[in-house]
Design an enzyme around this catalytic site. Structure first.
Site, mmCIF file in Angstrom:
data_model
loop_
_atom_site.group_PDB
_atom_site.id
_atom_site.type_symbol
_atom_site.label_atom_id
_atom_site.label_comp_id
_atom_site.label_asym_id
_atom_site.label_seq_id
_atom_site.Cartn_x
_atom_site.Cartn_y
_atom_site.Cartn_z
ATOM 1 N N ASP A 82 -47.716 -31.263 -58.769
ATOM 2 C CA ASP A 82 -47.073 -31.433 -60.436
ATOM 3 C C ASP A 82 -47.863 -29.486 -60.044
ATOM 4 O OD1 ASP A 82 -45.629 -31.279 -62.594
ATOM 5 O OD2 ASP A 82 -47.658 -32.010 -63.715
ATOM 6 N N HIS A 181 -48.276 -27.809 -72.844
ATOM 7 C CA HIS A 181 -49.020 -28.778 -72.394
ATOM 8 C C HIS A 181 -49.810 -28.858 -73.624
ATOM 9 C CE1 HIS A 181 -46.884 -26.622 -68.639
ATOM 10 N NE2 HIS A 181 -46.749 -28.642 -68.991
ATOM 11 N N GLY A 216 -44.307 -31.106 -70.985
ATOM 12 C CA GLY A 216 -45.242 -30.817 -72.478
ATOM 13 C C GLY A 216 -44.603 -32.230 -73.077
ATOM 14 N N THR A 218 -46.823 -35.323 -74.142
ATOM 15 C CA THR A 218 -47.065 -35.726 -75.416
ATOM 16 C C THR A 218 -47.722 -34.868 -76.760
ATOM 17 O OG1 THR A 218 -48.764 -35.866 -73.545
ATOM 18 C CG2 THR A 218 -49.867 -35.954 -75.328
ATOM 19 N N ASN A 237 -42.154 -35.255 -68.647
ATOM 20 C CA ASN A 237 -43.779 -35.223 -68.491
ATOM 21 C C ASN A 237 -45.058 -35.662 -69.513
ATOM 22 O OD1 ASN A 237 -42.606 -34.131 -66.019
ATOM 23 N ND2 ASN A 237 -43.458 -32.084 -66.312
ATOM 24 N N VAL A 238 -45.548 -36.522 -69.135
ATOM 25 C CA VAL A 238 -46.599 -36.852 -69.693
ATOM 26 C C VAL A 238 -47.687 -36.913 -68.836
ATOM 27 C CG1 VAL A 238 -46.966 -38.744 -71.304
ATOM 28 C CG2 VAL A 238 -44.795 -38.317 -70.611
ATOM 29 N N THR A 240 -51.484 -35.301 -71.290
ATOM 30 C CA THR A 240 -52.510 -35.003 -71.792
ATOM 31 C C THR A 240 -52.338 -36.870 -72.104
ATOM 32 O OG1 THR A 240 -52.318 -33.013 -71.855
ATOM 33 C CG2 THR A 240 -53.420 -34.596 -73.982
#
Ligand code: 13P
Length: 291
Positions: A82, A181, A216, A218, A237-238, A240
């Site tokens: 990533d 993010h 981003g 989360t 995408n996950v 945090t």
């Protein structure tokens, strides 16, 4: 059989209008937890490592564990690097056995972003069945070594998107559409849904060709996640959120077992918490049963 690149599972997701969870892990137990959750849900999976944990554990170690676990798993699993801003590190991870690579030159001017992304695509595609993600526009917030202030963030220009994809030969496209993010400052961040739809249609209007990545994850509300998927986001995408689960579950276990010195039990509590959280993300993404 279960080792795949990202593009092959994402083209199916694009056609079926669901998203494949792309979960950032920082250690081996997390990797096992994420796989166990996806197997429980019979869902395709992308495991991601940011650059710092990748370098800390070592790309060859991450890749070896991934390959061992994925080979015996009944679901397709991809290992993704990533946000690497370093093209040489992208090459190193591809050589080590990652099956999808993200070169993030999005902070560079357009021509330089094209040049670096093409450089990585040319190298990686030559190795065989490995795919590449590129980003256009800049996603704000903090992701590992990359920090983008809100006033520096720029949304993706759809006209430039076509040129970017054509000139680089990139396989997956991450357009900046207002997601960020880290933790959102507001419950309802301003996202440009229309822009996402326009960009999705450019590449996937008739036939799925270039899967679209949403960064981003989360903190986005479930209805927003569903809307982004309905508009074509197929890699979600996950990161945090999983860091919070790891740290909070570890802290909770240690706090309530102050006299116990058994690291295995801490790992088990943390692993179970992560499995539960990943299963709920998979349900939200609609990828359960799609392996
Ligand atoms: P979050 O940390 O906000 O979940 O973002 C993850 C991400 O986009 C990783 O590339």
């Amino acid at each position: 059989m279960s080792i795949v690149n990202a593009k092959e599972i994402l083209l199916k997701a694009t056609a079926g209008r669901y998203a494949v969870g792309a979960f950032n892990v920082t250690n081996i137990i997390q990797m096992e937890a994420v796989i166990e959750a996806a197997v429980n849900k019979n869902a395709p999976l992308i495991i991601q490592t940011s650059v710092t944990p990748s370098k800390f554990i070592g790309p060859k170690v991450f890749s070896a564990v991934y390959r061992t676990l994925a080979e015996s798993a009944p679901i397709p699993i991809c290992l993704h690097l990533d946000h690497s801003t370093d093209a040489e590190y992208c090459k190193e991870c591809a050589d080590a056995g990652y099956t999808n690579i993200m070169i993030d030159a999005s902070k560079q001017v357009f021509g330089e972003n094209v040049r670096q992304t093409k450089y990585v695509c040319d190298y990686v595609h030559n190795l065989g069945s490995i795919t590449v993600e590129g980003e256009l526009g800049t996603v704000s917030g903090v992701e590992d070594q990359i920090k983008v202030a809100e006033n520096e963030a720029a949304l993706c220009d759809p006209d430039k998107a076509i040129e970017f994809v054509e000139k680089t030969g990139v396989d997956l496209f991450a357009p900046a559409i207002g997601t960020a993010h880290g933790i959102y400052k507001t419950k309802n961040p301003k996202l440009d849904f229309d822009r996402l739809k326009i960009i999705f249609d450019l590449f996937n209007g008739k036939t799925p060709t270039i899967p679209i990545v949403i960064h981003g994850g989360t903190g986005l509300q479930p209805d927003v996640v569903k809307k982004l998927i309905s508009l074509g986001g197929s890699k979600f995408n996950v990161s945090t959120d999983l860091k919070h689960v790891l740290i909070d579950s570890t802290y909770d276990y240690i706090s309530s077992h102050r006299d116990e010195y058994n690291p295995g039990k801490i790992d088990k509590a943390m692993k179970e918490a992560i499995i539960k959280r990943i299963e709920s993300w998979i349900d939200l993404f609609g990828s359960a049963g799609k392996a």
